[in-house]
Scaffold this active site. Structure first.
Site, PDB file in Angstrom:
ATOM      1  N   ASP A 116      52.429  53.241  48.745  1.00  0.00           N
ATOM      2  CA  ASP A 116      52.847  52.153  47.854  1.00  0.00           C
ATOM      3  C   ASP A 116      52.052  50.874  48.119  1.00  0.00           C
ATOM      4  O   ASP A 116      51.585  50.646  49.233  1.00  0.00           O
ATOM      5  CB  ASP A 116      54.351  51.903  48.060  1.00  0.00           C
ATOM      6  CG  ASP A 116      54.964  51.120  46.906  1.00  0.00           C
ATOM      7  OD1 ASP A 116      54.312  51.006  45.844  1.00  0.00           O
ATOM      8  OD2 ASP A 116      56.088  50.624  47.069  1.00  0.00           O
ATOM      9  N   HIS A 159      44.499  51.111  42.480  1.00  0.00           N
ATOM     10  CA  HIS A 159      44.686  52.570  42.452  1.00  0.00           C
ATOM     11  C   HIS A 159      43.409  53.293  42.870  1.00  0.00           C
ATOM     12  O   HIS A 159      43.435  54.306  43.559  1.00  0.00           O
ATOM     13  CB  HIS A 159      45.133  53.033  41.060  1.00  0.00           C
ATOM     14  CG  HIS A 159      46.496  52.524  40.681  1.00  0.00           C
ATOM     15  ND1 HIS A 159      47.578  52.643  41.510  1.00  0.00           N
ATOM     16  CD2 HIS A 159      46.949  51.877  39.575  1.00  0.00           C
ATOM     17  CE1 HIS A 159      48.641  52.101  40.934  1.00  0.00           C
ATOM     18  NE2 HIS A 159      48.287  51.619  39.764  1.00  0.00           N
ATOM     19  N   LEU A 196      44.856  71.913  57.468  1.00  0.00           N
ATOM     20  CA  LEU A 196      45.867  70.984  56.934  1.00  0.00           C
ATOM     21  C   LEU A 196      46.244  71.319  55.492  1.00  0.00           C
ATOM     22  O   LEU A 196      45.373  71.582  54.655  1.00  0.00           O
ATOM     23  CB  LEU A 196      45.312  69.551  56.974  1.00  0.00           C
ATOM     24  CG  LEU A 196      46.201  68.484  56.345  1.00  0.00           C
ATOM     25  CD1 LEU A 196      47.276  68.007  57.310  1.00  0.00           C
ATOM     26  CD2 LEU A 196      45.387  67.295  55.855  1.00  0.00           C
TER      27      LEU A 196
HETATM   28  C1  IPE Z   1      56.968  55.105  44.617  1.00  0.00           C
HETATM   29  O1  IPE Z   1      56.442  53.840  44.412  1.00  0.00           O
HETATM   30  C2  IPE Z   1      56.117  56.131  43.954  1.00  0.00           C
HETATM   31  C3  IPE Z   1      54.786  56.309  44.511  1.00  0.00           C
HETATM   32  C4  IPE Z   1      54.262  55.696  45.522  1.00  0.00           C
HETATM   33  C5  IPE Z   1      54.000  57.306  43.859  1.00  0.00           C
HETATM   34  P1  IPE Z   1      56.960  52.915  43.225  1.00  0.00           P
HETATM   35  O2  IPE Z   1      56.141  51.685  43.282  1.00  0.00           O
HETATM   36  O3  IPE Z   1      56.992  53.653  41.949  1.00  0.00           O
HETATM   37  O4  IPE Z   1      58.461  52.632  43.675  1.00  0.00           O
HETATM   38  P2  IPE Z   1      59.445  51.466  43.289  1.00  0.00           P
HETATM   39  O5  IPE Z   1      59.446  51.347  41.801  1.00  0.00           O
HETATM   40  O6  IPE Z   1      58.953  50.219  43.944  1.00  0.00           O
HETATM   41  O7  IPE Z   1      60.762  51.898  43.852  1.00  0.00           O
HETATM   42  C1  IPE Z   2      51.615  52.937  44.410  1.00  0.00           C
HETATM   43  O1  IPE Z   2      51.249  51.613  44.237  1.00  0.00           O
HETATM   44  C2  IPE Z   2      50.923  53.867  43.432  1.00  0.00           C
HETATM   45  C3  IPE Z   2      51.805  54.416  42.401  1.00  0.00           C
HETATM   46  C4  IPE Z   2      53.095  54.264  42.343  1.00  0.00           C
HETATM   47  C5  IPE Z   2      51.163  55.233  41.388  1.00  0.00           C
HETATM   48  P1  IPE Z   2      51.930  50.706  43.153  1.00  0.00           P
HETATM   49  O2  IPE Z   2      51.192  50.839  41.882  1.00  0.00           O
HETATM   50  O3  IPE Z   2      53.384  50.985  43.057  1.00  0.00           O
HETATM   51  O4  IPE Z   2      51.697  49.263  43.748  1.00  0.00           O
HETATM   52  P2  IPE Z   2      52.731  48.075  43.768  1.00  0.00           P
HETATM   53  O5  IPE Z   2      53.965  48.576  44.426  1.00  0.00           O
HETATM   54  O6  IPE Z   2      52.971  47.709  42.329  1.00  0.00           O
HETATM   55  O7  IPE Z   2      52.049  47.002  44.524  1.00  0.00           O
HETATM   56 MG    MG Z   3      55.014  50.270  44.012  1.00  0.00          MG
END
Ligand code: IPE
Ligand code: IPE
Ligand code: MG
Length: 258
Positions: A38, A55, A149
Site C-alpha cells: 500500500d 504504481h 519461491l
Molecule cells: C489494499 O489497499 C489493496 C491493495 C494494496 C491491493 P487499498 O489502498 O485499496 O486499501 P484501503 O482502501 O486504504 O483500505
Molecule cells: C496500493 O497503493 C496499490 C493498489 C491498491 C492497487 P495505493 O494506490 O492504494 O496507494 P495509496 O494508498 O492511495 O497511497
Molecule cells: Mg491504498
C-alpha cells in the site's frame, strides 16, 4: 511518562538487532509471508507525480522484494496487488494498473524462470481484462515446473468474495452428493478457498501506515503475525523486510495456549 507497549519493545529490539548486524535465525524464517503493498499513490503525490507513477514504481519494487524473499528462504510470498474494491477507482487508474503485469512480465519473466520462482494467483481471475489474464497465464505456464519461491499474486482478490464463492461450491457439492454436510470442517472449508494447498500466512506486512486488512485473507490470517511500517510500498526494501523477519522471530505464537 512514556508508556512502553510490548510490541514497541520488540520493534525496537529488531531495529537494534539490525544495527548490530545480527543475522536471522534460518530455522524460524516464516514460510508464508503476505504483503499488502500500500501507499503507491501517496508516494507519487509526495513527489508531485501522478498516482500512476507510484504504481509503476511499486511494480518495479516487486522485483527486488521477490529476490530478497527468495534469498531468505521464504517459501510463499503473497502480494496483494489489486482488491475487488479497487475497481471503484477512476477508470484511467484501473486501466493503467491492469496493463502493469504485461509490461512488467515482458522484461521480468525470464528472470523469474531463471530464479526458480513459481507464479500463482489468488482472486477472481476470470474478472480480469483479457490482456492481463494473458500475461499472467504466460507467467504461470512458464514457471509451472519451478520449485523455488511461490510468488502468489492476489489480483482482483477480496476475502468476502472468496468466502461466498467457497460457500456456493460447498452447497453445490452437497446438492450433488459429492460431500455430505458432516464433511464440512475447517480443513475442507480451507480447500474451497483460492489458497487451497497453501499454509496460512505466518507473517502479514502492510506498508504505508494503514493498519487494517482491507478484505485480505480474513479466514487465513486467524493466527498470522502482523507487522506494519509507515514506509510506502515503493520504498519498502530488503532492510525493512529483514527488520520484519527479525521482529517476527522475537515473537511468541501461542495459538490460544499459554
Ligand atoms: C489494499 O489497499 C489493496 C491493495 C494494496 C491491493 P487499498 O489502498 O485499496 O486499501 P484501503 O482502501 O486504504 O483500505
Ligand atoms: C496500493 O497503493 C496499490 C493498489 C491498491 C492497487 P495505493 O494506490 O492504494 O496507494 P495509496 O494508498 O492511495 O497511497
Ligand atoms: Mg491504498
Amino acid at each position: 511518562m512514556q508508556i512502553k507497549l510490548p510490541f514497541m519493545r520488540k520493534t525496537k529490539r529488531a531495529t537494534e538487532q539490525l544495527d548490530k548486524g545480527i543475522e536471522l535465525d534460518l530455522h524460524t524464517i516464516p514460510e508464508h509471508v503476505a504483503i499488502i503493498m500500500d501507499g503507491n499513490g501517496r508516494w507519487a503525490k509526495e513527489r508531485g507525480l501522478p498516482r500512476i507513477a507510484g504504481h509503476k514504481e511499486g511494480m518495479s519494487n516487486v522485483r527486488k522484494v521477490v529476490a530478497s524473499a527468495s534469498k531468505h528462504g521464504i517459501k510463499i510470498l503473497t502480494l496483494y496487488a489489486f482488491s475487488t474494491e479497487n475497481w471503484n477507482r477512476p477508470k484511467t487508474e484501473v486501466e493503467f494498473i491492469m496493463k502493469l503485469p504485461m509490461e512488467f512480465l515482458n522484461t521480468y519473466l525470464p528472470e523469474l524462470v531463471e530464479e526458480n520462482v513459481q507464479v500463482q494467483t489468488i482472486g477472481d481471475f476470470d474478472g480480469l481484462p483479457s490482456h492481463t489474464k494473458k500475461a499472467i497465464q504466460e507467467a504461470k505456464d512458464q514457471t509451472r515446473g519451478n520449485n523455488g519461491l511461490i510468488l502468489n499474486i492476489a489480483l482482483n482478490y477480496g476475502s468476502r468474495h472468496e468466502i461466498i464463492r467457497a460457500i456456493h461450491s460447498i452447497v453445490q457439492d452437497v446438492q450433488n452428493s459429492e460431500i455430505s454436510i458432516d464433511d464440512i470442517n475447517e480443513e475442507l472449508y480451507s480447500s474451497y478457498l483460492y489458497t487451497n494447498g497453501m499454509i496460512d500466512p505466518d507473517l502479514l506486512i502492510r506498508t504505508s501506515g494503514e493498519q487494517r486488512l482491507s478484505n485480505f485473507l480474513l479466514w487465513q490470517s486467524a493466527y498470522t503475525e502482523f507487522w506494519f511500517t509507515e514506509k510506502y510500498w515503493p520504498d519498502f526494501d530488503e532492510q525493512l523486510l529483514k527488520q520484519a523477519l527479525l521482529d517476527f522471530q522475537n515473537r511468541k505464537r501461542r495459538y490460544g495456549g499459554i
